[in-house]
Design an enzyme around this catalytic site. Structure first.
Site, short mmCIF file in Angstrom:
data_model
loop_
_atom_site.label_atom_id
_atom_site.label_comp_id
_atom_site.label_asym_id
_atom_site.label_seq_id
_atom_site.Cartn_x
_atom_site.Cartn_y
_atom_site.Cartn_z
N LYS A 169 9.46 79.58 24.63
CA LYS A 169 10.19 78.35 24.96
C LYS A 169 10.28 78.13 26.47
O LYS A 169 10.24 76.99 26.94
CB LYS A 169 11.58 78.36 24.32
CG LYS A 169 11.51 78.17 22.82
CD LYS A 169 12.82 77.72 22.22
CE LYS A 169 12.62 77.40 20.74
NZ LYS A 169 13.87 77.32 19.99
N LYS B 179 2.26 77.88 13.96
CA LYS B 179 3.18 77.64 12.85
C LYS B 179 3.56 76.17 12.74
O LYS B 179 3.55 75.45 13.75
CB LYS B 179 4.42 78.54 12.96
CG LYS B 179 5.48 78.03 13.88
CD LYS B 179 6.84 78.70 13.66
CE LYS B 179 7.80 78.00 14.61
NZ LYS B 179 9.18 78.33 14.53
N LYS C 259 8.97 71.53 13.32
CA LYS C 259 9.53 70.18 13.26
C LYS C 259 9.50 69.48 14.61
O LYS C 259 9.68 68.28 14.70
CB LYS C 259 10.93 70.17 12.64
CG LYS C 259 11.95 71.18 13.16
CD LYS C 259 13.23 71.07 12.32
CE LYS C 259 14.32 72.09 12.43
NZ LYS C 259 14.29 73.43 12.60
P1 TYM Z 1 14.94 77.22 12.69
O1 TYM Z 1 15.95 76.12 12.67
O2 TYM Z 1 13.83 77.11 13.67
O3 TYM Z 1 14.29 77.39 11.26
C1 TYM Z 1 15.06 77.58 10.08
C2 TYM Z 1 14.35 78.58 9.17
O4 TYM Z 1 13.04 78.13 8.84
C3 TYM Z 1 12.09 79.16 9.10
N1 TYM Z 1 10.82 78.54 9.50
C4 TYM Z 1 9.65 78.73 8.88
N2 TYM Z 1 9.32 79.47 7.82
C5 TYM Z 1 8.02 79.44 7.43
N3 TYM Z 1 7.06 78.72 8.04
C6 TYM Z 1 7.36 77.95 9.12
N4 TYM Z 1 6.41 77.23 9.71
C7 TYM Z 1 8.72 77.94 9.59
N5 TYM Z 1 9.34 77.31 10.61
C8 TYM Z 1 10.63 77.69 10.55
C9 TYM Z 1 12.72 79.98 10.23
O5 TYM Z 1 12.20 81.29 10.27
C10 TYM Z 1 14.18 79.97 9.85
O6 TYM Z 1 14.47 80.99 8.91
N6 TYM Z 1 17.38 80.77 15.20
C11 TYM Z 1 17.21 80.14 13.89
C12 TYM Z 1 18.49 79.57 13.35
C13 TYM Z 1 19.61 80.54 13.26
C14 TYM Z 1 19.72 81.63 12.36
C15 TYM Z 1 20.99 82.25 12.64
C16 TYM Z 1 18.89 82.14 11.36
C17 TYM Z 1 20.75 80.52 14.03
N7 TYM Z 1 21.57 81.54 13.64
C18 TYM Z 1 21.42 83.34 11.92
C19 TYM Z 1 19.34 83.26 10.65
C20 TYM Z 1 20.58 83.85 10.93
C21 TYM Z 1 16.20 79.02 14.03
O7 TYM Z 1 15.99 78.49 15.08
O8 TYM Z 1 15.67 78.62 12.85
#
Ligand code: TYM
Length: 334
Positions: free
Chosen positions: A117, A199, A202
């Site tokens: 990032k 990957k 969004k």
């Molecule tokens: P975030 O918002 O980017 O994504 C949410 C979840 O979706 C999964 N994900 C994917 N899985 C498969 N293929 C993809 N292309 C893909 N893109 C995203 C992510 O792995 C995630 O599980 N930091 C986290 C949010 C968070 C969190 C937490 C997660 C904040 N606190 C505590 C677990 C526990 C995040 O940015 O996810």
């Protein structure tokens, strides 16, 4: 499971930075729903995390409500699960600060997401971006979570969470449960439809690269039709066939069929037939979510009531852990 047996705890969260993609859905949200009956589940909209990219205020408010509606739309029952917005429970930010002080600069600097990032947005490498994993650790540890359903990209953040918790427990005695990542066998990394070595995200600027949970049937069909494949025109899973592998993974997640079954189904057929079937499977998977989302988003007072109840339930549990941790550290108690 016997009624007096305590269920194991699950926590996960998603940032309200855009409409969830098929990647978020297959990699994480679908597992959230599958775990909802057997575990005590806490699911959050991680709005504190999302200000690391400084969203426009009105947009953050709207996306937070929308993401909350999505979580209910995928079938999470707000009575059975605790579904809440992270910033509504102040313990997250409080424990996040404490955990910053038990994390070494070097270990946080090794996080690949921070490095990626920072490279992508050199104009805004803020300290929040750096402290992001410690806030995520607070999210998880406050609920004494045993399992955290996530996609592969969050695995390193789970590892640092375990390291921080283990260090704190070593210094002060058992305070936090060490969480395990829960990563699905297929779908843990859904790739971009246009650049299948990257990957699906969004925030991708090319909208043809991802499928949003809200895309209508025609858009889904069109995006899958224009997905990058290869010139071999044979549906099989193999190294170097990133585009086809990705479509097979998507098809497998949506239909429950394994790769051998899929190869057999499309034996002798070209990519045209295959893509049409993938599109149909994705449409069947997402249409009910989209319909339920559209129903829920029109009922803001219901969503607000669920959010409020969720925040209260979450705060009760989180504050208990926060108090325990603060006492251990030596904060003066009244
Ligand atoms: P975030 O918002 O980017 O994504 C949410 C979840 O979706 C999964 N994900 C994917 N899985 C498969 N293929 C993809 N292309 C893909 N893109 C995203 C992510 O792995 C995630 O599980 N930091 C986290 C949010 C968070 C969190 C937490 C997660 C904040 N606190 C505590 C677990 C526990 C995040 O940015 O996810």
């Amino acid at each position: 499971m016997e009624t007096n047996e305590k269920k194991q705890v699950v926590l996960s969260a998603i940032q309200p930075t855009g409409t969830p993609t098929l990647g978020n859905y297959l990699g994480a949200l679908k597992n959230w729903k599958n775990m909802a009956d057997d575990y005590e589940c806490y699911y959050a909209v991680a709005d504190l995390h999302s200000i690391t990219v400084r969203p426009e205020p009105a947009q953050l408010r709207r996306k937070t409500l929308e993401m909350y509606a999505f979580l209910l739309a995928i079938g999470l029952d707000p009575e059975k699960n605790t579904v809440f917005v992270q910033s509504h429970v102040s313990a997250h930010a409080q424990l996040g600060w404490i955990l910053n002080c038990y994390t070494q600069f070097g270990e946080a600097a090794r996080m690949t997401q921070f490095k990626d990032k920072s490279e992508k947005h050199p104009e805004n490498v803020n300290v929040g971006l750096f402290a992001y994993p410690m806030l995520m650790a607070a999210d998880i540890l406050l609920y004494q979570a045993n399992y955290v359903p996530i996609g592969v990209d969050q695995k390193q953040h789970l590892e640092i969470t375990r390291n921080i918790a283990d260090r704190f427990n070593g210094l002060y005695g058992e305070t936090f449960t060490l969480p395990e990542p829960f990563i699905g066998k297929t779908g843990a990394k859904i790739m971009s439809l246009q650049e299948p070595t990257k990957k699906m995200s969004k925030s991708d600027t090319n909208v043809k690269a991802f499928i949003s949970v809200l895309d209508d049937t025609d858009t889904i069909v069109h995006k899958i039709k224009s997905a990058v494949t290869d010139s071999e025109a044979r549906v099989h899973y193999a190294q170097g066939k990133d585009g086809v592998n990705n479509l097979m993974t998507i098809y497998s997640c949506c239909t429950g069929k394994d790769f051998a079954e899929i190869e057999k189904e499309f034996d002798g057929k070209g990519y045209g037939d295959f893509k049409a079937a993938v599109a149909q499977a994705v449409v069947a998977e997402l249409a009910p979510v989209r319909d339920e989302f559209n129903r829920l988003i029109a009922d803001k007072s219901y969503l607000n009531a669920c959010m409020e109840a969720g925040a209260q339930k979450a705060a009760r549990v989180a504050n208990r852990t926060l108090r325990k941790a603060m006492k251990r550290v030596g904060f003066y108690q009244l």
